[in-house]
Design a protein around this motif. Structure first.
Motif, mmCIF file in Angstrom:
data_model
loop_
_atom_site.group_PDB
_atom_site.id
_atom_site.type_symbol
_atom_site.label_atom_id
_atom_site.label_comp_id
_atom_site.label_asym_id
_atom_site.label_seq_id
_atom_site.Cartn_x
_atom_site.Cartn_y
_atom_site.Cartn_z
ATOM 1 N N ARG A 116 -4.309 4.721 8.106
ATOM 2 C CA ARG A 116 -5.681 4.698 8.612
ATOM 3 C C ARG A 116 -6.152 3.305 9.028
ATOM 4 N NH1 ARG A 116 -9.375 3.253 4.496
ATOM 5 N NH2 ARG A 116 -8.431 3.325 2.448
ATOM 6 N N GLY A 118 0.836 -1.204 0.000
ATOM 7 C CA GLY A 118 0.000 0.000 0.000
ATOM 8 C C GLY A 118 0.862 1.242 0.000
ATOM 9 N N CYS A 143 -3.379 17.574 6.625
ATOM 10 C CA CYS A 143 -3.682 17.907 8.023
ATOM 11 C C CYS A 143 -2.765 17.069 8.915
ATOM 12 C CB CYS A 143 -5.131 17.573 8.352
ATOM 13 S SG CYS A 143 -6.313 18.398 7.291
ATOM 14 N N GLU A 189 2.032 -1.254 -4.782
ATOM 15 C CA GLU A 189 0.861 -0.370 -4.892
ATOM 16 C C GLU A 189 0.009 -0.790 -6.083
ATOM 17 O OE1 GLU A 189 -0.811 2.100 -3.233
ATOM 18 O OE2 GLU A 189 -2.103 1.998 -4.994
ATOM 19 N N ARG A 190 -1.301 -0.887 -5.852
ATOM 20 C CA ARG A 190 -2.193 -1.361 -6.939
ATOM 21 C C ARG A 190 -2.491 -0.283 -7.983
ATOM 22 N NH1 ARG A 190 -7.498 -1.273 -3.402
ATOM 23 N NH2 ARG A 190 -7.300 -3.525 -3.200
ATOM 24 N N TRP A 192 -1.569 -6.779 -3.996
ATOM 25 C CA TRP A 192 -1.198 -7.767 -2.972
ATOM 26 C C TRP A 192 -2.403 -8.684 -2.784
ATOM 27 C CZ3 TRP A 192 -1.490 -6.452 2.889
ATOM 28 C CH2 TRP A 192 -1.049 -7.538 3.643
ATOM 29 N N MET A 218 -5.076 8.223 -1.031
ATOM 30 C CA MET A 218 -6.202 9.170 -1.105
ATOM 31 C C MET A 218 -5.707 10.568 -1.508
ATOM 32 S SD MET A 218 -8.892 7.495 -0.380
ATOM 33 C CE MET A 218 -9.059 5.789 0.091
ATOM 34 N N ARG A 257 -6.302 9.497 11.189
ATOM 35 C CA ARG A 257 -6.389 9.112 9.770
ATOM 36 C C ARG A 257 -5.888 10.213 8.833
ATOM 37 N NH1 ARG A 257 -10.693 11.521 7.250
ATOM 38 N NH2 ARG A 257 -12.069 12.619 8.653
ATOM 39 N N VAL A 283 -7.718 14.134 -2.456
ATOM 40 C CA VAL A 283 -7.746 14.823 -1.152
ATOM 41 C C VAL A 283 -6.628 15.865 -1.189
ATOM 42 C CG1 VAL A 283 -7.418 14.542 1.331
ATOM 43 C CG2 VAL A 283 -8.744 12.853 0.053
ATOM 44 N N MET A 334 -3.480 12.809 6.739
ATOM 45 C CA MET A 334 -2.268 12.383 6.031
ATOM 46 C C MET A 334 -0.962 12.686 6.778
ATOM 47 S SD MET A 334 -3.144 12.831 2.003
ATOM 48 C CE MET A 334 -4.095 14.320 2.019
ATOM 49 N N THR A 394 -5.696 18.666 1.081
ATOM 50 C CA THR A 394 -4.992 19.389 2.154
ATOM 51 C C THR A 394 -4.287 18.383 3.045
ATOM 52 O OG1 THR A 394 -7.006 19.421 3.496
ATOM 53 C CG2 THR A 394 -6.490 21.444 2.339
ATOM 54 N N GLY A 447 -13.230 8.754 -2.376
ATOM 55 C CA GLY A 447 -12.430 8.776 -1.144
ATOM 56 C C GLY A 447 -13.101 7.957 -0.049
ATOM 57 N N SER A 491 -0.050 7.706 1.834
ATOM 58 C CA SER A 491 0.881 8.563 2.588
ATOM 59 C C SER A 491 1.637 7.749 3.637
ATOM 60 C CB SER A 491 0.172 9.764 3.203
ATOM 61 O OG SER A 491 -1.068 9.410 3.692
ATOM 62 N N ALA A 492 0.963 6.771 4.281
ATOM 63 C CA ALA A 492 1.653 5.960 5.293
ATOM 64 C C ALA A 492 2.687 5.045 4.636
ATOM 65 C CB ALA A 492 0.636 5.134 6.076
HETATM 66 C C1 LIG Z 1 -12.923 12.631 1.215
HETATM 67 C C2 LIG Z 1 -11.754 12.629 2.136
HETATM 68 C C3 LIG Z 1 -11.274 13.824 2.617
HETATM 69 C C4 LIG Z 1 -10.171 13.842 3.439
HETATM 70 N N1 LIG Z 1 -9.655 15.025 3.843
HETATM 71 C C5 LIG Z 1 -8.436 15.051 4.403
HETATM 72 C C6 LIG Z 1 -7.745 16.272 4.576
HETATM 73 O O1 LIG Z 1 -8.263 17.342 4.253
HETATM 74 N N2 LIG Z 1 -6.493 16.227 5.092
HETATM 75 C C7 LIG Z 1 -5.887 15.051 5.457
HETATM 76 O O2 LIG Z 1 -4.727 15.072 5.881
HETATM 77 N N3 LIG Z 1 -6.532 13.876 5.344
HETATM 78 C C8 LIG Z 1 -7.783 13.854 4.803
HETATM 79 N N4 LIG Z 1 -8.427 12.674 4.620
HETATM 80 C C9 LIG Z 1 -7.865 11.440 5.199
HETATM 81 C C10 LIG Z 1 -6.713 10.908 4.407
HETATM 82 O O3 LIG Z 1 -6.771 11.239 3.042
HETATM 83 C C11 LIG Z 1 -6.586 9.385 4.506
HETATM 84 O O4 LIG Z 1 -7.027 8.887 5.733
HETATM 85 C C12 LIG Z 1 -5.108 9.034 4.332
HETATM 86 O O5 LIG Z 1 -4.726 9.421 3.030
HETATM 87 C C13 LIG Z 1 -4.889 7.563 4.560
HETATM 88 O O6 LIG Z 1 -3.569 7.256 4.190
HETATM 89 P P1 LIG Z 1 -3.103 5.744 4.165
HETATM 90 O O7 LIG Z 1 -1.760 5.739 3.565
HETATM 91 O O8 LIG Z 1 -3.322 5.113 5.477
HETATM 92 O O9 LIG Z 1 -4.172 5.037 3.204
HETATM 93 P P2 LIG Z 1 -4.547 5.348 1.666
HETATM 94 O O10 LIG Z 1 -4.273 6.759 1.311
HETATM 95 O O11 LIG Z 1 -5.908 4.823 1.528
HETATM 96 O O12 LIG Z 1 -3.504 4.429 0.908
HETATM 97 C C14 LIG Z 1 -3.618 3.025 0.874
HETATM 98 C C15 LIG Z 1 -2.939 2.561 -0.394
HETATM 99 O O13 LIG Z 1 -2.913 1.154 -0.432
HETATM 100 C C16 LIG Z 1 -3.223 0.705 -1.735
HETATM 101 N N5 LIG Z 1 -3.754 -0.652 -1.620
HETATM 102 C C17 LIG Z 1 -4.841 -1.057 -0.938
HETATM 103 N N6 LIG Z 1 -4.991 -2.382 -1.031
HETATM 104 C C18 LIG Z 1 -3.964 -2.832 -1.789
HETATM 105 C C19 LIG Z 1 -3.568 -4.122 -2.253
HETATM 106 N N7 LIG Z 1 -4.250 -5.218 -1.918
HETATM 107 N N8 LIG Z 1 -2.472 -4.222 -3.025
HETATM 108 C C20 LIG Z 1 -1.752 -3.102 -3.373
HETATM 109 N N9 LIG Z 1 -2.089 -1.861 -2.958
HETATM 110 C C21 LIG Z 1 -3.172 -1.731 -2.172
HETATM 111 C C22 LIG Z 1 -4.240 1.714 -2.226
HETATM 112 O O14 LIG Z 1 -4.324 1.730 -3.633
HETATM 113 C C23 LIG Z 1 -3.691 3.011 -1.649
HETATM 114 O O15 LIG Z 1 -2.806 3.655 -2.512
HETATM 115 C C24 LIG Z 1 -9.548 12.610 3.818
HETATM 116 C C25 LIG Z 1 -10.044 11.400 3.342
HETATM 117 C C26 LIG Z 1 -11.132 11.405 2.500
HETATM 118 C C27 LIG Z 1 -11.606 10.100 1.950
#
Ligand SMILES: Cc1cc2nc3c(=O)[nH]c(=O)nc-3n(C[C@H](O)[C@H](O)[C@H](O)COP(=O)(O)OP(=O)(O)OC[C@H]3O[C@@H](n4cnc5c(N)ncnc54)[C@H](O)[C@@H]3O)c2cc1C
Length: 400
Positions: A367, A10, A51, A33-34, A124, A41, A380, A47, A382, A49, A292, A13-14
């Motif tokens: 997240r 995945g 935060c 990454e898929r 994955w 996100m 959750r 998304v 970024m 900004t 999202g 951002s994480a």
């Molecule tokens: C509408 C909306 C508005 C938001 N507003 C804000 C904001 O203003 N500011 C802020 O900071 N945050 C905001 N957030 C929250 C934030 O965007 C997310 O919680 C954060 O990006 C999560 O990061 P992550 O890396 O944990 O997961 P994700 O960003 O969801 O990344 C997970 C990654 O894993 C990949 N993946 C998943 N399953 C598989 C698999 N089986 N094989 C390969 N790859 C896979 C996905 O394609 C994705 O790229 C918002 C979220 C949403 C939905």
């Protein structure tokens, strides 16, 4: 079968932060990454900004909260968007980010790390314990591959590994409470000054459109924000998504929100072009790769971070990252409900939120870390996801 020190599944951002931290520490690192773009996100769902990057005390000048990758990505974004400071919005500092720039920054940072191999368009699709580590299966371009590692970091956002291993390793909130999904699109060439009065007039135009049945009711969930670039706006359309039936892990439900989101976005665009002078030169919206998802499944780690701990700004001896964003709860499409910390201070995220002693060598961040539904509303974001991704890499390296 290729053998790696650390595999990260995945590239949001994480995952991006985890991959950079692991590779920079010298570990042979594989990032899966898929999608074609990294950033999760923040790129594919538009998304826009960041935060959680800054210390929560807004009575003082802004300051970075977590060192390392979160700060580095924030600085790159500030430089490329020519922002010299974050925006102060009420009681929080936020940084406007541009999803296209985030994808490019992610590419460049990854390309600079010789120890990091990145696979895009790779899903994955399997996990098995093997030789005191893990065997990972993935599928890419209709072919399967198998990889092996001592340390695996799950940053898929959906607790994917836990769902394969055992039902008592993950949790998901009640469908009616799950933070609502949203559809974000970009609107270029929106003129006007976008101040409070402008927004009120825009809101009134949309309400009129809904009352006259020229706009779908879902347009009521639309919120407009400026991009870091002139005359570009992003519109976030919060969706009820069938409230009690919403399941972010159900592909049929996901397809449903995609089409409602697109339908609403296209109607909004064509209605505003006709009825609002500042939208009349707007070309069709830039649509996201997918809607999202704010919340799906989370791991159950050695520690489950709670809303009460965040509110009381609790710090622990084994904290690995800091959370500073208030709990921004979005349980319906009528906008956020904020629960602020008691004091303008950060709270700690202990190592136990990123690991579970029952599954050594498997770490989680972003997240899908171990937190309750309330705490997730804060961690959750970024900036915090980057911080927990980086911390998970450090824990994974100790294990590897
Ligand atoms: C509408 C909306 C508005 C938001 N507003 C804000 C904001 O203003 N500011 C802020 O900071 N945050 C905001 N957030 C929250 C934030 O965007 C997310 O919680 C954060 O990006 C999560 O990061 P992550 O890396 O944990 O997961 P994700 O960003 O969801 O990344 C997970 C990654 O894993 C990949 N993946 C998943 N399953 C598989 C698999 N089986 N094989 C390969 N790859 C896979 C996905 O394609 C994705 O790229 C918002 C979220 C949403 C939905």
């Amino acid at each position: 079968m290729e053998i790696w020190d650390v595999i990260i599944a995945g590239g949001g951002s994480a995952g991006l932060a985890a991959a950079l931290a692991a590779a920079r520490a010298g570990a042979r690192t594989l990032l899966i990454e898929r999608q074609s773009k990294l950033g999760g996100m923040g790129t594919n769902a538009l998304v826009h900004t960041f935060c959680g990057l800054y210390h929560p005390d807004t009575s003082r000048p802004w300051a970075w909260l977590n060192p390392g990758v979160p700060r580095e990505i924030g600085e790159c974004m500030m430089e490329r968007t020519r922002q010299t400071a974050p925006d102060l919005m009420g009681r929080v500092y936020v940084l406007r980010q541009h999803p296209s720039l985030f994808a490019c920054i992610a590419d460049e940072l990854c390309a600079a790390e010789p120890q990091l191999t990145r696979l895009s368009g790779a899903e994955w699709c399997g996990l098995k314990p093997r030789d005191n580590g893990w065997q990972i299966d993935l599928i890419s371009c209709c072919t399967t591959q198998t990889h092996q590692t001592k340390s695996l970091i799950d940053t898929t956002g959906d607790a994917t590994g836990a769902r394969w291993l055992s039902d008592d390793l993950w949790i998901q909130a009640d469908p009616a409470k799950l933070y609502r999904p949203a559809y974000v699109c970009g609107l270029p060439r929106v003129t006007g000054n976008h101040d409070e009065n402008w927004r009120l007039t825009l809101g009134a135009t949309i309400v009129r459109g809904i009352q006259e049945h020229s706009l779908p009711e879902t347009a009521a969930g639309a919120a407009f924000r400026d991009s870091p670039f002139p005359e570009e706006m992003f519109v976030t359309i919060d969706l009820e998504a069938g409230q009690a039936q919403w399941d972010p892990l159900d592909p049929v439900k996901r397809a449903g929100i995609e089409s409602v989101g697109r339908h609403t976005a296209m109607h909004l665009w064509s209605y505003l072009r006709k009825h609002h002078p500042d939208f009349q030169h707007c070309p069709p919206p830039n649509l996201p790769a997918h809607a999202g998802i704010r919340e799906s499944a989370r791991y159950i780690g050695d520690h489950t971070l709670t809303g009460e701990e965040l509110e009381a700004c609790v710090r622990n001896t084994d904290d690995v990252a800091l959370a500073g964003w208030p709990m921004e709860k979005r349980e319906n499409a009528r906008g956020p409900k904020f629960r602020f910390f008691d004091r303008p201070e950060p709270a700690g995220i202990p190592a136990g939120c990123l690991q579970n002693a029952r599954i050594p060598g498997l770490f989680f961040a972003g997240r899908n870390l171990s937190a309750d539904h309330e705490a997730l509303a804060s961690v959750r974001v970024m900036g915090t996801c980057m911080a927990t991704g980086q911390a998970a890499a450090h824990l994974a390296l100790k294990h590897a």
